[in-house]
Design a protein around this motif. Structure first.
Motif, mmCIF file in Angstrom:
data_model
loop_
_atom_site.group_PDB
_atom_site.id
_atom_site.type_symbol
_atom_site.label_atom_id
_atom_site.label_comp_id
_atom_site.label_asym_id
_atom_site.label_seq_id
_atom_site.Cartn_x
_atom_site.Cartn_y
_atom_site.Cartn_z
ATOM 1 N N LEU A 107 -19.554 44.095 68.724
ATOM 2 C CA LEU A 107 -19.161 42.713 68.473
ATOM 3 C C LEU A 107 -17.690 42.495 68.795
ATOM 4 C CD1 LEU A 107 -20.003 39.942 67.442
ATOM 5 C CD2 LEU A 107 -19.489 40.734 65.132
ATOM 6 N N MET A 108 -16.853 43.459 68.432
ATOM 7 C CA MET A 108 -15.428 43.361 68.738
ATOM 8 C C MET A 108 -15.201 43.311 70.247
ATOM 9 S SD MET A 108 -12.366 46.081 68.153
ATOM 10 C CE MET A 108 -13.053 47.082 69.438
ATOM 11 N N MET A 109 -15.880 44.181 70.979
ATOM 12 C CA MET A 109 -15.691 44.211 72.428
ATOM 13 C C MET A 109 -16.219 42.945 73.089
ATOM 14 S SD MET A 109 -16.340 48.141 73.466
ATOM 15 C CE MET A 109 -15.740 47.866 75.112
ATOM 16 N N ALA A 110 -17.386 42.472 72.656
ATOM 17 C CA ALA A 110 -17.963 41.272 73.267
ATOM 18 C C ALA A 110 -17.086 40.048 73.016
ATOM 19 C CB ALA A 110 -19.373 41.046 72.747
ATOM 20 N N SER A 111 -16.598 39.884 71.794
ATOM 21 C CA SER A 111 -15.797 38.693 71.513
ATOM 22 C C SER A 111 -14.407 38.782 72.129
ATOM 23 C CB SER A 111 -15.719 38.434 70.010
ATOM 24 O OG SER A 111 -15.115 39.502 69.347
ATOM 25 N N SER A 112 -13.806 39.965 72.151
ATOM 26 C CA SER A 112 -12.489 40.077 72.799
ATOM 27 C C SER A 112 -12.626 39.957 74.319
ATOM 28 C CB SER A 112 -11.792 41.376 72.406
ATOM 29 O OG SER A 112 -12.560 42.492 72.783
ATOM 30 N N GLY A 113 -13.715 40.445 74.882
ATOM 31 C CA GLY A 113 -13.959 40.257 76.311
ATOM 32 C C GLY A 113 -14.151 38.790 76.656
ATOM 33 N N ALA A 114 -14.808 38.056 75.747
ATOM 34 C CA ALA A 114 -14.968 36.624 75.966
ATOM 35 C C ALA A 114 -13.614 35.919 75.955
ATOM 36 C CB ALA A 114 -15.893 36.027 74.897
ATOM 37 N N VAL A 115 -12.718 36.360 75.087
ATOM 38 C CA VAL A 115 -11.365 35.777 75.060
ATOM 39 C C VAL A 115 -10.649 36.043 76.378
ATOM 40 C CG1 VAL A 115 -9.081 35.963 73.982
ATOM 41 C CG2 VAL A 115 -11.126 35.824 72.564
#
Length: 140
Positions: free
Chosen positions: A55-63
């Motif tokens: 979840l951390m990687m997916a949301s930071s990648g989206a940013v």
């Protein structure tokens, strides 16, 4: 841009692998469970750290992907907050806290196979082993 795409893809794959191991009985999921048990130091790390890191990687990648196209700052901050919260929850669950039932693969296995008592608690280990041996199924 490529790092953002990589983070989103890898994060989604981590979340999918966790879901697959926790909620299914396919041969691939059983294989991943065996590999995770060999690599992971604790059951909590396997059950909570993986979806939290995903979840951390997916949301930071989206940013990373959304910032250059002019996404409102509020949306970026919400995504970054989600990433930070997931990281904190994952690190906290490295401590020996009891796992929530939705994330505990062992509990979900017992639930899928009807090995819970009337109150929703797992049967004693001896009973579980006996029932699984009678059914001819493999153990968790």
């Amino acid at each position: 841009m490529w790092s953002g795409i990589g983070c989103v893809v890898f994060g989604c794959l981590l979340i999918h692998a966790w879901w697959f191991e926790t909620y299914t009985d396919s041969p691939l999921a059983r294989s991943w469970r065996r590999m995770s048990a060999a690599l992971s130091p604790t059951r909590n790390a396997q059950a909570m750290l993986r979806p939290c890191v995903g979840l951390m990687m997916a949301s930071s990648g989206a940013v990373i992907l959304l910032e250059p196209i002019g996404t409102p700052v509020f949306v970026l901050r919400v995504l970054l907050f989600i990433a930070l919260l997931a990281l904190v929850v994952g690190v906290v669950y490295l401590l020996p806290f009891p796992l929530p039932r939705f994330a505990d693969p062992h509990y979900q296995y017992l639930k899928r196979h009807g090995l819970l008592d009337a109150t929703g608690k797992p049967l004693p280990d001896a009973d579980i082993e006996r029932i699984l041996a009678e059914r001819g199924g493999d153990t968790f």
